[in-house]
Write an enzyme that holds these catalytic residues in place. Structure first.
Site, PDB file in Angstrom:
ATOM      1  N   ASP A  91      48.725  43.327  48.765  1.00 32.71           N
ATOM      2  CA  ASP A  91      47.736  43.243  47.698  1.00 32.71           C
ATOM      3  C   ASP A  91      46.622  44.276  47.882  1.00 32.71           C
ATOM      4  O   ASP A  91      46.186  44.934  46.939  1.00 32.71           O
ATOM      5  CB  ASP A  91      47.136  41.828  47.709  1.00 32.71           C
ATOM      6  CG  ASP A  91      46.502  41.436  46.397  1.00 32.71           C
ATOM      7  OD1 ASP A  91      46.640  42.187  45.427  1.00 32.71           O
ATOM      8  OD2 ASP A  91      45.879  40.368  46.338  1.00 32.71           O
ATOM      9  N   TRP A 153      37.269  43.048  46.710  1.00 30.88           N
ATOM     10  CA  TRP A 153      38.677  43.256  47.025  1.00 30.88           C
ATOM     11  C   TRP A 153      38.932  43.749  48.447  1.00 30.88           C
ATOM     12  O   TRP A 153      40.076  43.827  48.876  1.00 30.88           O
ATOM     13  CB  TRP A 153      39.294  44.268  46.050  1.00 30.88           C
ATOM     14  CG  TRP A 153      38.444  45.473  45.761  1.00 30.88           C
ATOM     15  CD1 TRP A 153      37.671  45.685  44.656  1.00 30.88           C
ATOM     16  CD2 TRP A 153      38.257  46.635  46.583  1.00 30.88           C
ATOM     17  NE1 TRP A 153      37.028  46.901  44.734  1.00 30.88           N
ATOM     18  CE2 TRP A 153      37.378  47.504  45.911  1.00 30.88           C
ATOM     19  CE3 TRP A 153      38.770  47.034  47.825  1.00 30.88           C
ATOM     20  CZ2 TRP A 153      36.981  48.745  46.437  1.00 30.88           C
ATOM     21  CZ3 TRP A 153      38.379  48.260  48.356  1.00 30.88           C
ATOM     22  CH2 TRP A 153      37.494  49.089  47.657  1.00 30.88           C
ATOM     23  N   LYS A 177      35.429  33.471  41.493  1.00 26.04           N
ATOM     24  CA  LYS A 177      36.057  34.536  40.720  1.00 26.04           C
ATOM     25  C   LYS A 177      36.369  35.681  41.680  1.00 26.04           C
ATOM     26  O   LYS A 177      35.510  36.470  42.024  1.00 26.04           O
ATOM     27  CB  LYS A 177      35.123  35.009  39.600  1.00 26.04           C
ATOM     28  CG  LYS A 177      35.846  35.619  38.374  1.00 26.04           C
ATOM     29  CD  LYS A 177      36.656  36.873  38.642  1.00 26.04           C
ATOM     30  CE  LYS A 177      35.778  38.098  38.724  1.00 26.04           C
ATOM     31  NZ  LYS A 177      36.603  39.362  38.847  1.00 26.04           N
ATOM     32  N   SER A 231      29.258  45.926  44.537  1.00 25.93           N
ATOM     33  CA  SER A 231      28.487  47.160  44.408  1.00 25.93           C
ATOM     34  C   SER A 231      27.072  46.901  43.920  1.00 25.93           C
ATOM     35  O   SER A 231      26.777  45.860  43.318  1.00 25.93           O
ATOM     36  CB  SER A 231      29.187  48.102  43.426  1.00 25.93           C
ATOM     37  OG  SER A 231      29.096  47.594  42.107  1.00 25.93           O
ATOM     38  N   GLU A 252      25.115  40.429  48.383  1.00 27.64           N
ATOM     39  CA  GLU A 252      25.498  41.283  49.515  1.00 27.64           C
ATOM     40  C   GLU A 252      26.107  42.527  48.901  1.00 27.64           C
ATOM     41  O   GLU A 252      27.215  42.495  48.365  1.00 27.64           O
ATOM     42  CB  GLU A 252      26.485  40.547  50.431  1.00 27.64           C
ATOM     43  CG  GLU A 252      26.498  41.084  51.847  1.00 27.64           C
ATOM     44  CD  GLU A 252      27.522  42.178  52.048  1.00 27.64           C
ATOM     45  OE1 GLU A 252      27.138  43.356  51.887  1.00 27.64           O
ATOM     46  OE2 GLU A 252      28.667  41.866  52.342  1.00 27.64           O
ATOM     47  N   CYS A 286      31.487  47.546  53.389  1.00 25.62           N
ATOM     48  CA  CYS A 286      30.104  47.762  52.945  1.00 25.62           C
ATOM     49  C   CYS A 286      29.205  48.203  54.082  1.00 25.62           C
ATOM     50  O   CYS A 286      28.233  48.944  53.870  1.00 25.62           O
ATOM     51  CB  CYS A 286      29.561  46.493  52.294  1.00 25.62           C
ATOM     52  SG  CYS A 286      29.685  45.032  53.340  1.00 25.62           S
ATOM     53  N   GLU A 385      27.231  55.830  48.749  1.00 23.84           N
ATOM     54  CA  GLU A 385      28.365  55.136  49.347  1.00 23.84           C
ATOM     55  C   GLU A 385      29.676  55.681  48.783  1.00 23.84           C
ATOM     56  O   GLU A 385      29.886  55.664  47.570  1.00 23.84           O
ATOM     57  CB  GLU A 385      28.246  53.643  49.069  1.00 23.84           C
ATOM     58  CG  GLU A 385      29.260  52.798  49.801  1.00 23.84           C
ATOM     59  CD  GLU A 385      29.001  51.303  49.620  1.00 23.84           C
ATOM     60  OE1 GLU A 385      29.180  50.551  50.588  1.00 23.84           O
ATOM     61  OE2 GLU A 385      28.626  50.899  48.500  1.00 23.84           O
TER      62      GLU A 385
END
Length: 492
Positions: A91, A153, A177, A231, A252, A286, A385
Site C-alpha cells: 500500500d 499515508w 479518516k 501538511s 502535527e 515529518c 519540506e
C-alpha cells in the site's frame, strides 16, 4: 479487499457507491479498491459516534474495562503482524523490515494506553487546596467527546494508533479518516474492532478523499475535537474549519529539521545517523533531519562518505530481500520530489549524488537517494519540506552560526546534534527551537515520550501522558461544606 465503510459497528457501502483505486507504488498496479466516502457517510459516522458517547456505555466504563479492549486490539495486531506489514508494503511502498517495526509499534501503542486507561481509575480526580476552608474543590478529568481524526499515508496503521489508542483510553468515541492513498491497514483496524466486539459507534472508519470526506469531518458541528497529522496547508484548513465551532484541535504538521554535526564527531557514526535521519521510509517522515549542518573541518570528509554510502543503498520493491529504499507513495509525490530537485539545480545547487529515477526501474515511483549541496540559505530546497529521500548539506564555522542556521526556519518539529562533547550537546539541544531533539542520533521515537513541534510544525503533543491529555477535559467541582449559611443576601 474491503470496499466498505466501518460505521456503528457494521460494514456498509458508501451512500454514493463510489470507490478509490488502491495502487502499489512499486508496480503502479491497482491492488484493490476502497470505498469513496462522502459528506453523507461522514454525517452518519459522526452521529453514530455522538450517540455512542452521549448515550452509550463506553465513556461510563472504568479505565480498566476500556483497557481490556485496547489490549485485545493490541493482541489482534500482534497475531496478524506479518499480514499487516505486507499490506503496508504493498500500500505504502516501505521496506518490509520497516513495516514490521511500525506494526509492532502500533500494537505497543495500544498496550501503552491500556496502562494509562487503568491509571485513570486512581487519578481521575485531584483534590485542590483552596484559600477558603469552608469550600472543598477538586479537578476531574473526563473524556472530551467525539473525535474526528485524519491520518497521513507515511505510517498508515501507526499514525491511526497514535490517535485511536489514547482517544479510546480516555473514553472518547472517534471517526477516523485515513489517507485515501493508504487506507488498507486502517480498514483492518475496523475488522479487529469488530472481532473484539468493541461497542458500536466507538470506532468508525470512513475512507475517502480530503475534499469529499476529510473536510466534512472537520466541519461537522457534532465533532468536539479534531486531531490531524499532515501538511501545513491542510493543517491550516483544519484549524480554520475547527475555529467555526471553537473545536479542540491538535495538529502535527510538517518539518524541515536540522542535524548539526560538530568536528569532533566520529564520521562513520555521523554518516550512519544522517542516512537514517533522511532515507528511512524514503524520507517521507515529518521529522526527517533533511537539513544537515556540518562543521567546516570535517565537511568534505562527511560529504565524501555520505555520497559513497548513499549510492550503495539497495533500492527496490519493499518485499524484496535486502531492500532499504522503496518507492515513493504515489505518482503525485514522485513528481513533486523530482520537480523540487530540478528546481534546486536551476537555483544553483549541486546534486552530489542521485537526483533521478534509478537505472533499471521502468515502473514504480522510485527515486535515488539524493544529496544536495551548494544551495543558498533562502533557496526553496533548503527551506521547504521535500518529503522524500533528499538531504541538503551546508557547512558552518562555529556553534553560534550552527544554532542560527538550525533555528532559521518556520518549522520546529525536530532537531539533532552530534558531538563527543556532551556538555555542548546539551547546550545546543536547549538552544534549538524544536519540540523533539536528538543527541548523537536521529529519529528514535518512543510511545512514552511527547511528540510535537514548535512554530508551524503544529499545536499540542501526541504520545506519552501528553497524548492522553489531548482527549480529556478538566472540570472543576467545588463544594460549600460549612454548616453556617452563606449570608450574603439573606442575613441569619
Amino acid at each position: 479487499m474491503q470496499d466498505k465503510l466501518f460505521i456503528d459497528g457494521k460494514w456498509e457501502k458508501p451512500r454514493k457507491g463510489g470507490t478509490i483505486d488502491v495502487i502499489n507504488p512499486a508496480t503502479e498496479e491497482v491492488i484493490g479498491k476502497a470505498a469513496a466516502g462522502t459528506s453523507n457517510d461522514v454525517d452518519h459516522a459522526v452521529k453514530a459516534a455522538r450517540i455512542a458517547f452521549d448515550s452509550g456505555r463506553w465513556p461510563k466504563l472504568t479505565g480498566a474495562e476500556r483497557a481490556r479492549y485496547l489490549r485485545a486490539i493490541a493482541g489482534k495486531i500482534d497475531e496478524r503482524r506479518h499480514a499487516l506489514a505486507r499490506l503496508e508494503v504493498t500500500d505504502n511502498g516501505k521496506p518490509l523490515p520497516e513495516a514490521l517495526w511500525d506494526i509492532d509499534d502500533a500494537a505497543g501503542c495500544f498496550n501503552y494506553y491500556a496502562g494509562l486507561a487503568e491509571e485513570l481509575d486512581d487519578n481521575a480526580e485531584e483534590p485542590i487546596a483552596v484559600a477558603d476552608s469552608r469550600f472543598s474543590s477538586k479537578a476531574v478529568r473526563e473524556p472530551l467527546g467525539v473525535v474526528g481524526a485524519i491520518t497521513p499515508w507515511n505510517y498508515p496503521l501507526l499514525m491511526a494508533a497514535w490517535k485511536v489508542a489514547p482517544a479510546l483510553a480516555a473514553g472518547c468515541t472517534i471517526v477516523l479518516k485515513p489517507s485515501e492513498l493508504t487506507p488498507l491497514t486502517a480498514l483492518e483496524l475496523g475488522r479487529i474492532a469488530e472481532e473484539i466486539d468493541l461497542p458500536p459507534g466507538v470506532l468508525n472508519i470512513v475512507t475517502g478523499t480530503g475534499p469529499d470526506a476529510g473536510e466534512p469531518l472537520t466541519e461537522h458541528p457534532l465533532v468536539d475535537k479534531l486531531a490531524f497529522t499532515g501538511s501545513v496547508p491542510t493543517g491550516r484548513k483544519v484549524m480554520m474549519a475547527g475555529a467555526q465551532d471553537i473545536k479542540n484541535i491538535s495538529l502535527e504538521l510538517g518539518g524541515k529539521s536540522p542535524f548539526v554535526v560538530f568536528a569532533d564527531s566520529d564520521i562513520e557514526k555521523a554518516v550512519e545517523w544522517i542516512m537514517f535521519g533522511i532515507f528511512w521510509n524514503q524520507g517521507q517522515v515529518c521529522s526527517a533531519t533533511s537539513r544537515v549542518l556540518v562543521e567546516e573541518p570535517i565537511y568534505d570528509a562527511v560529504l565524501r562518505r555520505l555520497t559513497a554510502e548513499a549510492a550503495r543503498i539497495k533500492i527496490g520493491n519493499g518485499l524484496d530481500e535486502g531492500t532499504l529504499l522503496g518507492p515513493i507513495v504515489s505518482k503525485g509525490q514522485y513528481d513533486k520530489i523530482l520537480g523540487t530537485i530540478e528546481r534546486a539545480r536551476q537555483d544553483g545547487a549541486t546534486v552530489a549524488v542521485g537526483g533521478s529515477r534509478p537505472a533499471g526501474f521502468d515502473s514504480g515511483y522510485f527515486i535515488e537517494p539524493t544529496v544536495l549541496t551548494d544551495m543558498a540559505e533562502d533557496s526553496f530546497a533548503w527551506r521547504e519540506e521535500i518529503f522524500g529521500p533528499v538531504v541538503c548539506l551546508m557547512p558552518f564555522s562555529d556553534e553560534e552560526e550552527a544554532i542560527r542556521l538550525a533555528n532559521d526556519s518556520r518549522f520546529g518539529l525536530a532537531a539533532a546534534v552530534m558531538s563527543d562533547d556532551r556538555t555542548r550537546c546539551e547546550r545546543v539541544a536547549r538552544a534549538f527551537r524544536a519540540g523533539i531533539v536528538w543527541i548523537n542520533c536521529s529519529q528514535p521515537t518512543f510511545t512514552e515520550a511527547p511528540w510535537g513541534g514548535y512554530k508551524q510544525s503544529g499545536i499540542g503533543r501526541e504520545l506519552g501522558r501528553w497524548g492522553l491529555a489531548n482527549y480529556l477535559e478538566v472540570k472543576q467541582i467545588t463544594s460549600f461544606d460549612a454548616d453556617e449559611p452563606w449570608g450574603w443576601y439573606i442575613k441569619g
